[in-house]
Design a protein around this motif. Structure first.
Motif, PDB file in Angstrom:
ATOM      1  N   UNK A 215       0.823  -1.200   0.000  1.00  0.00           N
ATOM      2  CA  UNK A 215       0.000   0.000   0.000  1.00  0.00           C
ATOM      3  C   UNK A 215       0.857   1.249   0.000  1.00  0.00           C
ATOM      4  N   UNK A 216       0.250   2.426   0.186  1.00  0.00           N
ATOM      5  CA  UNK A 216       1.033   3.677   0.263  1.00  0.00           C
ATOM      6  C   UNK A 216       1.975   3.635   1.456  1.00  0.00           C
ATOM      7  N   UNK A 217       3.150   4.231   1.275  1.00  0.00           N
ATOM      8  CA  UNK A 217       4.119   4.247   2.364  1.00  0.00           C
ATOM      9  C   UNK A 217       3.698   5.194   3.475  1.00  0.00           C
ATOM     10  N   UNK A 218       2.874   6.173   3.178  1.00  0.00           N
ATOM     11  CA  UNK A 218       2.391   7.118   4.174  1.00  0.00           C
ATOM     12  C   UNK A 218       0.881   7.038   4.272  1.00  0.00           C
ATOM     13  N   UNK A 219       0.348   7.271   5.461  1.00  0.00           N
ATOM     14  CA  UNK A 219      -1.101   7.308   5.641  1.00  0.00           C
ATOM     15  C   UNK A 219      -1.660   8.560   4.970  1.00  0.00           C
ATOM     16  N   UNK A 220      -2.977   8.612   4.847  1.00  0.00           N
ATOM     17  CA  UNK A 220      -3.601   9.769   4.202  1.00  0.00           C
ATOM     18  C   UNK A 220      -3.288  11.052   4.972  1.00  0.00           C
ATOM     19  N   UNK A 221      -3.290  10.977   6.305  1.00  0.00           N
ATOM     20  CA  UNK A 221      -2.968  12.160   7.098  1.00  0.00           C
ATOM     21  C   UNK A 221      -1.526  12.589   6.918  1.00  0.00           C
ATOM     22  N   UNK A 222      -0.609  11.630   6.847  1.00  0.00           N
ATOM     23  CA  UNK A 222       0.803  11.965   6.638  1.00  0.00           C
ATOM     24  C   UNK A 222       1.041  12.532   5.249  1.00  0.00           C
ATOM     25  N   UNK A 223       0.329  12.008   4.252  1.00  0.00           N
ATOM     26  CA  UNK A 223       0.468  12.561   2.896  1.00  0.00           C
ATOM     27  C   UNK A 223      -0.055  13.994   2.838  1.00  0.00           C
ATOM     28  N   UNK A 224      -1.150  14.263   3.520  1.00  0.00           N
ATOM     29  CA  UNK A 224      -1.686  15.618   3.539  1.00  0.00           C
ATOM     30  C   UNK A 224      -0.736  16.559   4.271  1.00  0.00           C
ATOM     31  N   UNK A 225      -0.135  16.075   5.363  1.00  0.00           N
ATOM     32  CA  UNK A 225       0.834  16.895   6.096  1.00  0.00           C
ATOM     33  C   UNK A 225       2.040  17.209   5.222  1.00  0.00           C
ATOM     34  N   UNK A 226       2.510  16.228   4.467  1.00  0.00           N
ATOM     35  CA  UNK A 226       3.639  16.452   3.570  1.00  0.00           C
ATOM     36  C   UNK A 226       3.273  17.437   2.470  1.00  0.00           C
ATOM     37  N   UNK A 227       2.058  17.329   1.939  1.00  0.00           N
ATOM     38  CA  UNK A 227       1.621  18.256   0.888  1.00  0.00           C
ATOM     39  C   UNK A 227       1.599  19.687   1.410  1.00  0.00           C
ATOM     40  N   UNK A 228       1.112  19.883   2.633  1.00  0.00           N
ATOM     41  CA  UNK A 228       1.060  21.227   3.211  1.00  0.00           C
ATOM     42  C   UNK A 228       2.470  21.779   3.458  1.00  0.00           C
ATOM     43  N   UNK A 229       3.377  20.911   3.893  1.00  0.00           N
ATOM     44  CA  UNK A 229       4.751  21.358   4.105  1.00  0.00           C
ATOM     45  C   UNK A 229       5.404  21.776   2.791  1.00  0.00           C
ATOM     46  N   UNK A 230       5.140  21.046   1.714  1.00  0.00           N
ATOM     47  CA  UNK A 230       5.720  21.405   0.416  1.00  0.00           C
ATOM     48  C   UNK A 230       5.148  22.721  -0.099  1.00  0.00           C
ATOM     49  N   UNK A 231       3.864  22.958   0.114  1.00  0.00           N
ATOM     50  CA  UNK A 231       3.286  24.246  -0.266  1.00  0.00           C
ATOM     51  C   UNK A 231       3.870  25.382   0.579  1.00  0.00           C
ATOM     52  N   UNK A 232       4.072  25.087   1.855  1.00  0.00           N
ATOM     53  CA  UNK A 232       4.653  26.096   2.738  1.00  0.00           C
ATOM     54  C   UNK A 232       6.066  26.447   2.301  1.00  0.00           C
ATOM     55  N   UNK A 233       6.854  25.454   1.938  1.00  0.00           N
ATOM     56  CA  UNK A 233       8.219  25.739   1.483  1.00  0.00           C
ATOM     57  C   UNK A 233       8.209  26.541   0.193  1.00  0.00           C
ATOM     58  N   UNK A 234       7.242  26.273  -0.686  1.00  0.00           N
ATOM     59  CA  UNK A 234       7.147  27.034  -1.929  1.00  0.00           C
ATOM     60  C   UNK A 234       6.845  28.507  -1.645  1.00  0.00           C
TER      61      UNK A 234
END
Length: 421
Positions: A215-234
């Motif tokens: 399955x996915x290496x990250x849970x749905x919550x962890x993927x959403x957290x990573x997405x927000x961090x990448x937007x924040x860095x941008x």
């Protein structure tokens, strides 16, 4: 009974305080700087390469003249020189894939420190979960005991620890022990043969019509957290003036992104280890495609004169290929099958997914995503496309890269010494 030497690495997480982290960080940056100084000294010596004796003398002189060079233990400094010389030896070896040694950047290089002599480590187990190790200039440090080390546990595996390397990753410092054991030579594996097709939709498809998926290496919550961090860095990058150094806030965001991705990598490696162990235990001969992954993940961006097509789609495909880490799976299979008396064989990759294994008819239109339907009117076989590719891989002739037997070789074919003319 014939004994063979087996060299393995065991990685463990270190439990450090802030002062010890600062000490190891200083040693690692000094080792990186020493590499760069060696590279400059070695390559700019009036048109000739410096000899080993000259490099060693230069290191000794620098340690007396430059105060901060004393942060790095003398043996670790000699290990940097040894590693640097080996990098050049690998580069000049025509059968080795190593690239030309270059300077190491502060932000793009991996922080490492060598402890070449095992006697300096003084490893001791203190309870079921923890052990202690002595690190030069950092003192006594606890590490996570997850596996018995050779020669250190009563009733455990026989052998010895020959040294270690300290490596800094996103979740902190780790120690990688170099373990050496003498074990009985493995008997020939008597299991069946199998072909494996590596993919993205299906991680591993076997020629016996079974599959190994995850399955996915990250849970749905962890993927959403990573997405927000990448937007924040941008956003933080957009507000930084050109040429300005990375701010502490942006660096903190980068560290959080790295930790999230490191979690995914640890889960991927764990799945790969468990799956490859099961495959090596079951099959005697494992055939895989000889994939040129570096060419497969090349960008489709193109140039200004010849711009690429479907650039975003190709970039997503490249990320998916990199996330599966196909080369790491094959590397794990190689040494695990060799330890069990089996072998890994690499076969040519072209045509395996477009050719019908029943009649041999090859046509790109045979495959439609995961469905394979042979267009030969005399055949008409229909089934899973990855299973068909795995059967073609199993039926193909290839080059053994590990294992034993009439077909086998103990090392990769491209790492064999050149034959005499």
């Amino acid at each position: 009974m014939e004994l063979v030497k087996q060299t393995r690495a065991h990685k463990a997480r270190l439990d450090l305080n802030a002062a010890q982290v600062a000490v190891l960080d200083g040693q690692a940056h000094t080792a990186r700087t020493l590499w760069n100084l060696l590279h400059e000294y070695f390559t700019f010596r009036q048109g000739r390469f410096a000899r080993l004796k000259e490099c060693d003398a230069a290191i000794r002189a620098a340690r007396h003249e430059i105060d901060w060079m004393g942060q790095l233990p003398a043996q670790a400094a000699q290990a940097v020189l040894k590693t640097y010389r080996q990098a050049w030896a690998n580069f000049f070896n025509p059968d080795h894939p190593a690239q030309r040694p270059t300077f190491k950047g502060r932000l793009r290089s991996r922080l490492t420190v060598d402890v070449p002599q095992a006697r300096d480590l003084q490893i001791k187990r203190i309870n079921r979960r923890w052990g202690t190790v002595n690190l030069p200039k950092a003192g006594r440090v606890r590490f996570r005991w997850t596996k018995d080390l050779p020669g250190l546990t009563k009733g455990g595996p026989a052998g010895r620890i020959t040294g270690a390397r300290l490596v800094k990753e996103a979740d902190g410092w780790h120690i990688v022990f170099r373990a050496e054991r003498h074990v009985p030579a493995p008997a020939r594996h008597l299991g069946p043969q199998v072909g494996i097709d590596q993919g993205i939709t299906v991680a591993l498809a076997l020629s016996d019509a079974t599959m190994r998926e995850h399955g996915p290496w990250l849970t749905s919550g962890q993927r959403e957290h990573l997405r927000r961090l990448e937007k924040k860095s941008a956003r933080q990058r957009r507000t930084r003036p050109p040429g300005r150094l990375t701010s502490k806030r942006l660096a903190r965001t980068y560290n959080q992104i790295a930790k999230a991705r490191a979690t995914a990598k640890r889960r991927a490696v764990d799945w790969q280890h468990q799956t490859t162990t099961e495959l090596a235990d079951t099959f005697s001969v494992i055939k895989v495609e000889d994939l040129k992954i570096k060419n497969m993940v090349r960008s489709a961006r193109g140039t200004i004169e010849n711009p690429g097509r479907n650039v975003a789609h190709k970039a997503g495909l490249n990320r998916s290929i990199a996330g599966e880490a196909w080369d790491r799976t094959v590397t794990l299979l190689e040494y695990k099958t060799r330890d069990r008396g089996g072998q890994v064989v690499k076969v040519p990759a072209p045509g395996t997914s477009q050719t019908c294994h029943q009649c041999g008819h090859r046509d790109a239109a045979n495959r439609d995503k995961t469905r394979f339907a042979c267009l030969n009117p005399d055949c008409g076989w229909v089934g899973h496309a990855d299973t068909n590719a795995a059967i073609n891989i199993n039926n193909a002739d290839g080059t053994p890269v590990s294992g034993r037997g009439d077909l086998g070789a103990t090392r990769s074919a491209k790492r064999q010494p050149p034959r005499a003319a």
